[in-house]
Design a protein around this motif. Structure first.
Motif, PDB file in Angstrom:
ATOM      1  N   ILE A  56       0.848  -1.193   0.000  1.00 44.13           N
ATOM      2  CA  ILE A  56       0.000   0.000   0.000  1.00 44.13           C
ATOM      3  C   ILE A  56       0.883   1.241   0.000  1.00 44.13           C
ATOM      4  O   ILE A  56       1.742   1.399   0.867  1.00 44.13           O
ATOM      5  N   ASP A  64      -4.951   5.815  -1.053  1.00 45.93           N
ATOM      6  CA  ASP A  64      -4.218   4.566  -0.890  1.00 45.93           C
ATOM      7  C   ASP A  64      -4.163   3.834  -2.226  1.00 45.93           C
ATOM      8  O   ASP A  64      -5.194   3.438  -2.770  1.00 45.93           O
ATOM      9  N   ARG A  66      -3.142   0.530  -3.818  1.00 44.98           N
ATOM     10  CA  ARG A  66      -2.975  -0.816  -3.278  1.00 44.98           C
ATOM     11  C   ARG A  66      -2.643  -1.796  -4.399  1.00 44.98           C
ATOM     12  O   ARG A  66      -3.335  -1.853  -5.412  1.00 44.98           O
ATOM     13  N   ASP A  68      -2.376  -5.744  -4.914  1.00 43.15           N
ATOM     14  CA  ASP A  68      -2.708  -6.995  -4.244  1.00 43.15           C
ATOM     15  C   ASP A  68      -2.939  -8.101  -5.259  1.00 43.15           C
ATOM     16  O   ASP A  68      -2.987  -7.864  -6.457  1.00 43.15           O
TER      17      ASP A  68
END
Length: 127
Positions: A56, A64, A66, A68
């Motif tokens: 992050i 943010d 991110r 993933d």
């Protein structure tokens, strides 16, 4: 002339993609790492979550960013919204931050392990 040059590049990428089987190309790896590094470089804070499977980056606007795992890819999301594929054909991602450096380890579907490291400028007093 430009069209034929572009077409040749597309055909080359298509054919080299087939040769990779269940992995990704070196070019895809380099581009994805550059995207992640640029987001981290321009962030005021960088952290990991979910035992390192999430990276992050909080940008200067407070958003943010991110990175993933989603199915067999790394994706980029902004404030929990959107879905931008960054790197496909992966089975695992592990991010860690040590002494102002992001350590990233990724395993592809063909069981190859890729590792890289890049500085996090917010930790070093920059950015």
């Amino acid at each position: 002339m430009l069209i034929s040059g572009s077409l040749a590049a597309i055909i080359h990428l298509f054919l080299s993609r087939q040769q990779e089987h269940d992995g990704f190309t070196q070019q895809e790896w380099m581009i994805s790492i550059e995207q992640m590094m640029n987001e981290c470089k321009e962030s005021q804070a960088v952290k990991t979550a979910e035992h390192g499977s999430v990276l992050i980056c909080t940008n200067l606007s407070g958003q943010d960013i991110r990175f993933d795992i989603y199915h067999s890819m790394i994706r980029k999301r902004v404030d929990g919204k959107g879905h931008v594929p960054i790197l496909d054909h992966i089975t695992a991602m592990k991010a860690d931050i040590e002494n102002g450096v992001v350590l990233l380890k990724i395993e592809s579907e063909d069981q190859k392990v890729y590792q890289t490291a890049f500085p996090v400028y917010s930790y070093l007093g920059g950015g």
